[in-house]
Design an enzyme around this catalytic site. Structure first.
Site, PDB file in Angstrom:
ATOM      1  N   HIS A  40    -105.308   8.682 -45.928  1.00  0.00           N
ATOM      2  CA  HIS A  40    -104.453   7.550 -46.271  1.00  0.00           C
ATOM      3  C   HIS A  40    -104.390   6.597 -45.085  1.00  0.00           C
ATOM      4  CE1 HIS A  40    -101.966   9.635 -49.665  1.00  0.00           C
ATOM      5  NE2 HIS A  40    -103.266   9.873 -49.763  1.00  0.00           N
ATOM      6  N   GLU A  80    -101.986   5.083 -43.616  1.00  0.00           N
ATOM      7  CA  GLU A  80    -100.943   5.367 -42.627  1.00  0.00           C
ATOM      8  C   GLU A  80    -101.380   6.461 -41.652  1.00  0.00           C
ATOM      9  OE1 GLU A  80     -98.652   4.740 -46.601  1.00  0.00           O
ATOM     10  OE2 GLU A  80    -100.637   5.396 -45.961  1.00  0.00           O
ATOM     11  N   CYS A 131     -96.223   7.770 -49.191  1.00  0.00           N
ATOM     12  CA  CYS A 131     -95.994   9.011 -49.928  1.00  0.00           C
ATOM     13  C   CYS A 131     -95.287  10.009 -49.001  1.00  0.00           C
ATOM     14  CB  CYS A 131     -97.321   9.587 -50.416  1.00  0.00           C
ATOM     15  SG  CYS A 131     -98.387  10.193 -49.080  1.00  0.00           S
ATOM     16  N   CYS A 159     -97.365  10.926 -45.823  1.00  0.00           N
ATOM     17  CA  CYS A 159     -97.389   9.865 -44.821  1.00  0.00           C
ATOM     18  C   CYS A 159     -96.013   9.639 -44.205  1.00  0.00           C
ATOM     19  CB  CYS A 159     -97.930   8.578 -45.436  1.00  0.00           C
ATOM     20  SG  CYS A 159     -99.671   8.727 -45.899  1.00  0.00           S
TER      21      CYS A 159
END
Length: 164
Positions: A47, A49, A77, A80
């Site tokens: 991801h 992040e 999410c 993260c």
């Protein structure tokens, strides 16, 4: 957030869920930036992040990013958000809320959970419409592509059935 939006657009063109993230230090300088690379890396943890936090920690030689602000186009999410808290990010600013999977006040509040050793201040809704529009367009295009493949597959099947 403008830079994060650019990254999100690039991710969409590459077939990735369009999320962009940028980490800025206390002097207002970009430390790290990334977009989702889940599909490219075949890695569910790639991801934007997480990639930004990892790159920033390498560049700065620190895991505590208390002097930094993370800009993300979509609410992080749980995975993260947990990383953001664990890295002690000074502040999180995001665009589009995610009421189903968001963990910075949406579905969950990992960033502000009282039992955590660190709570990350959050500001939501920055360029919200622009950030949400990138996501809507991406998923609309994806649904249309799936529908077209289904129609094409149905036509092929019916031709085979009638040729039978």
């Amino acid at each position: 957030m403008g830079r994060a939006l650019e990254l999100a657009h690039s991710a969409a063109l590459a077939g990735e869920v369009p999320v962009g993230a940028v980490l800025i230090n206390g002097d207002g300088l970009e430390v790290a930036a990334a977009s989702n690379l889940v599909e490219a890396r075949k890695d569910g943890t790639a991801h934007a992040e997480l990639l930004v936090l990892q790159e920033a920690s390498r560049k700065l030689g620190l895991w505590r990013l208390t002097d930094c602000t993370l800009y993300v186009t979509k609410e992080p999410c749980a995975m993260c958000a947990g990383a953001i808290v664990n890295c002690r990010v000074g502040a999180l600013i995001f665009g589009a809320s995610d009421p189903r999977m968001g963990a910075a006040g949406g579905a969950l509040d990992v960033t502000g959970f009282p039992g955590m050793l660190h709570r990350t201040p959050v500001r939501k809704g920055v360029l919200e419409e622009e950030c949400a529009a990138v996501l809507r367009e991406f998923f609309r295009n994806r649904r249309n592509a799936v529908a077209e493949r289904s129609v094409d597959a149905g036509e092929c099947k019916s031709e085979v059935d009638s040729a039978g």
